[in-house]
Design a protein around this motif. Structure first.
Motif, PDB file in Angstrom:
ATOM      1  N   GLN A   1      63.323  36.276  42.058  1.00  0.00           N
ATOM      2  CA  GLN A   1      64.551  36.818  42.633  1.00  0.00           C
ATOM      3  C   GLN A   1      65.117  37.974  41.809  1.00  0.00           C
ATOM      4  N   LEU A   2      64.531  38.232  40.646  1.00  0.00           N
ATOM      5  CA  LEU A   2      65.071  39.239  39.739  1.00  0.00           C
ATOM      6  C   LEU A   2      64.332  40.561  39.882  1.00  0.00           C
ATOM      7  N   SER A   3      65.083  41.649  40.016  1.00  0.00           N
ATOM      8  CA  SER A   3      64.462  42.967  40.200  1.00  0.00           C
ATOM      9  C   SER A   3      63.887  43.531  38.905  1.00  0.00           C
ATOM     10  N   ASN A   4      64.250  42.953  37.767  1.00  0.00           N
ATOM     11  CA  ASN A   4      63.740  43.430  36.481  1.00  0.00           C
ATOM     12  C   ASN A   4      62.557  42.590  35.981  1.00  0.00           C
ATOM     13  N   VAL A   5      61.901  41.922  36.901  1.00  0.00           N
ATOM     14  CA  VAL A   5      60.738  41.097  36.574  1.00  0.00           C
ATOM     15  C   VAL A   5      59.555  41.494  37.455  1.00  0.00           C
ATOM     16  N   VAL A   6      58.382  41.621  36.849  1.00  0.00           N
ATOM     17  CA  VAL A   6      57.131  41.834  37.586  1.00  0.00           C
ATOM     18  C   VAL A   6      56.256  40.604  37.363  1.00  0.00           C
ATOM     19  N   LEU A   7      55.846  39.976  38.460  1.00  0.00           N
ATOM     20  CA  LEU A   7      55.066  38.755  38.385  1.00  0.00           C
ATOM     21  C   LEU A   7      53.597  39.030  38.703  1.00  0.00           C
ATOM     22  N   SER A   8      52.717  38.450  37.922  1.00  0.00           N
ATOM     23  CA  SER A   8      51.276  38.562  38.144  1.00  0.00           C
ATOM     24  C   SER A   8      50.682  37.155  38.047  1.00  0.00           C
ATOM     25  N   PRO A   9      49.872  36.729  39.032  1.00  0.00           N
ATOM     26  CA  PRO A   9      49.435  35.332  39.126  1.00  0.00           C
ATOM     27  C   PRO A   9      48.212  34.972  38.282  1.00  0.00           C
ATOM     28  N   ASN A  10      48.318  35.158  36.966  1.00  0.00           N
ATOM     29  CA  ASN A  10      47.244  34.756  36.055  1.00  0.00           C
ATOM     30  C   ASN A  10      45.909  35.371  36.477  1.00  0.00           C
ATOM     31  N   CYS A  11      45.934  36.678  36.739  1.00  0.00           N
ATOM     32  CA  CYS A  11      44.757  37.337  37.309  1.00  0.00           C
ATOM     33  C   CYS A  11      44.270  38.516  36.470  1.00  0.00           C
ATOM     34  N   ALA A  12      44.614  38.537  35.196  1.00  0.00           N
ATOM     35  CA  ALA A  12      44.240  39.667  34.350  1.00  0.00           C
ATOM     36  C   ALA A  12      42.734  39.850  34.221  1.00  0.00           C
ATOM     37  N   THR A  13      41.959  38.776  34.393  1.00  0.00           N
ATOM     38  CA  THR A  13      40.499  38.884  34.281  1.00  0.00           C
ATOM     39  C   THR A  13      39.819  38.988  35.646  1.00  0.00           C
ATOM     40  N   HIS A  14      40.601  39.119  36.713  1.00  0.00           N
ATOM     41  CA  HIS A  14      40.017  39.102  38.059  1.00  0.00           C
ATOM     42  C   HIS A  14      39.549  40.470  38.532  1.00  0.00           C
ATOM     43  N   GLU A  15      39.114  41.275  37.627  1.00  0.00           N
ATOM     44  CA  GLU A  15      38.463  42.537  37.983  1.00  0.00           C
ATOM     45  C   GLU A  15      37.137  42.197  38.660  1.00  0.00           C
ATOM     46  N   PHE A  16      36.628  43.089  39.517  1.00  0.00           N
ATOM     47  CA  PHE A  16      35.457  42.769  40.333  1.00  0.00           C
ATOM     48  C   PHE A  16      34.271  42.255  39.518  1.00  0.00           C
ATOM     49  N   THR A  17      34.081  42.794  38.323  1.00  0.00           N
ATOM     50  CA  THR A  17      32.933  42.383  37.508  1.00  0.00           C
ATOM     51  C   THR A  17      33.343  41.440  36.375  1.00  0.00           C
ATOM     52  N   GLY A  18      34.596  40.976  36.397  1.00  0.00           N
ATOM     53  CA  GLY A  18      35.111  40.171  35.293  1.00  0.00           C
ATOM     54  C   GLY A  18      34.347  38.879  35.064  1.00  0.00           C
ATOM     55  N   HIS A  19      34.098  38.138  36.121  1.00  0.00           N
ATOM     56  CA  HIS A  19      33.396  36.861  35.977  1.00  0.00           C
ATOM     57  C   HIS A  19      31.966  37.087  35.500  1.00  0.00           C
ATOM     58  N   GLU A  20      31.306  38.068  36.066  1.00  0.00           N
ATOM     59  CA  GLU A  20      29.934  38.357  35.653  1.00  0.00           C
ATOM     60  C   GLU A  20      29.883  38.775  34.183  1.00  0.00           C
ATOM     61  N   ALA A  21      30.891  39.499  33.726  1.00  0.00           N
ATOM     62  CA  ALA A  21      30.932  39.905  32.315  1.00  0.00           C
ATOM     63  C   ALA A  21      30.998  38.690  31.409  1.00  0.00           C
ATOM     64  N   TYR A  22      31.807  37.698  31.788  1.00  0.00           N
ATOM     65  CA  TYR A  22      31.881  36.458  31.016  1.00  0.00           C
ATOM     66  C   TYR A  22      30.526  35.741  30.988  1.00  0.00           C
ATOM     67  N   VAL A  23      29.903  35.640  32.162  1.00  0.00           N
ATOM     68  CA  VAL A  23      28.634  34.924  32.268  1.00  0.00           C
ATOM     69  C   VAL A  23      27.553  35.635  31.463  1.00  0.00           C
ATOM     70  N   ASP A  24      27.482  36.953  31.587  1.00  0.00           N
ATOM     71  CA  ASP A  24      26.491  37.733  30.847  1.00  0.00           C
ATOM     72  C   ASP A  24      26.693  37.575  29.343  1.00  0.00           C
ATOM     73  N   ASP A  25      27.913  37.701  28.891  1.00  0.00           N
ATOM     74  CA  ASP A  25      28.225  37.583  27.470  1.00  0.00           C
ATOM     75  C   ASP A  25      27.865  36.197  26.942  1.00  0.00           C
TER      76      ASP A  25
END
Length: 309
Positions: free
Chosen positions: A273-297
């Motif tokens: 409800q606050l205009s001075n807040v930006v919410l992100s749903p725990n998705c910082a690693t959800h880049e298209f190749t993010g999961h594959e990068a984890y698996v490869d590493d």
């Protein structure tokens, strides 16, 4: 042969591809067990190497041959680390996505400082908010709390935006052009925008008590570390009153339960409800190749471990 087991919550096509390549290169076999069958798998209980993103204490207590756990993500807070240490089991998390987490943190900072979300919402209703002003990141002193893998990547990105970046001197090696604060309080005092990339441990949980939280007056804060550094009730109240200038976060007190994709709000307090807040749903690693990068590493790390043993 080494007994290697891959414990998954659900079927994973990326792992299927990498498993085949791993087995061909190493000559080893990987047993795959789904969460729903983990309590009835003798192969899992006999594993010497476990690859997973979760490990219940009840399961670990039954795994008497386990020597190493490879986690194909960075966060190991939910793992029974004390018991793992007591059993002499090595744990290897992956930091393959530190750069994209840092990129997401900077994106959140820009959305917050530029007031992008309220402007977008207004414009969708035909409101041209031409009176709005924003401060450029290039004019700000930026503080980074948590100078680990993600913090260092944030530093690299922000170097191209602002020349004033502050970190807390903990006696390690730091970039020569970084401003080194002696304490967290000093870093906050010097900074206009503060990135939090802290781990969750006894030292950081509840770090921002009333006294430290009050020092955030007039500051922008971006959190891609852990929600438990704050008391969310106190944080919400200070944002609601406008004491803290703005807050953007990818981490929240509430987490999405397994096999659920809707109906879960991020907090018991209405940050949305606050205009001075930006919410992100725990998705910082959800880049298209993010999961594959984890698996490869992780597969590379397991191969290296086998070679060294």
């Amino acid at each position: 042969m080494t007994k290697i087991c891959l414990l998954l919550r659900r079927q994973d096509e990326t792992w299927n591809d990498y498993k085949e390549a791993f087995e061909k290169e190493s000559g080893e076999k990987i047993c795959v067990v789904l969460e729903e069958k983990m309590n009835n798998s003798s192969e899992l209980l006999d594993a010497e190497i476990l690859i997973t993103t979760f490990l219940p204490t009840s399961l670990l207590l039954k795994m008497n041959s386990l020597k190493a756990v490879f986690v194909y993500e960075t966060n190991i807070d939910a793992f029974p680390m004390k018991l793992l240490r007591e059993k002499g089991i090595k744990v290897f998390p992956s930091h393959a996505n530190s750069d994209i987490v840092a990129e997401h943190a900077v994106a959140l900072s820009m959305a917050l400082v530029h007031n992008v979300i309220p402007l977008d919402n207004d414009f969708r209703n035909g409101i041209w908010n031409k009176a709005h002003k924003w401060q450029s990141l290039s004019t700000m002193t930026v503080g980074i709390l948590g100078f680990g893998h993600v913090g260092k990547e944030i530093y690299k990105i922000m170097q191209g935006i602002t020349g004033a970046i502050c970190i807390v001197d903990r006696g390690n090696s730091y970039p020569m052009d970084a401003i080194q604060a002696k304490t967290i309080e000093e870093l906050i005092d010097m900074s206009d925008l503060i990135f939090l990339a802290l781990p969750s441990n006894e030292e950081t949980r509840g770090l921002f008590d009333n006294e430290l939280l009050s020092k955030l007056e007039g500051k922008y804060v971006v959190n891609v570390g852990h929600a438990d550094v704050f008391n969310e009730k106190m944080l919400f109240e200070m944002l609601e009153l406008g004491i803290i200038k703005g807050y953007a976060s990818d981490v929240w007190e509430n987490r999405l339960p397994n096999n659920t994709d809707q109906g879960v709000l991020p907090s018991a307090y209405p940050f949305w409800q606050l205009s001075n807040v930006v919410l992100s749903p725990n998705c910082a690693t959800h880049e298209f190749t993010g999961h594959e990068a984890y698996v490869d590493d992780t597969t590379v790390a397991v191969l290296r471990y086998l070679e060294e043993c």
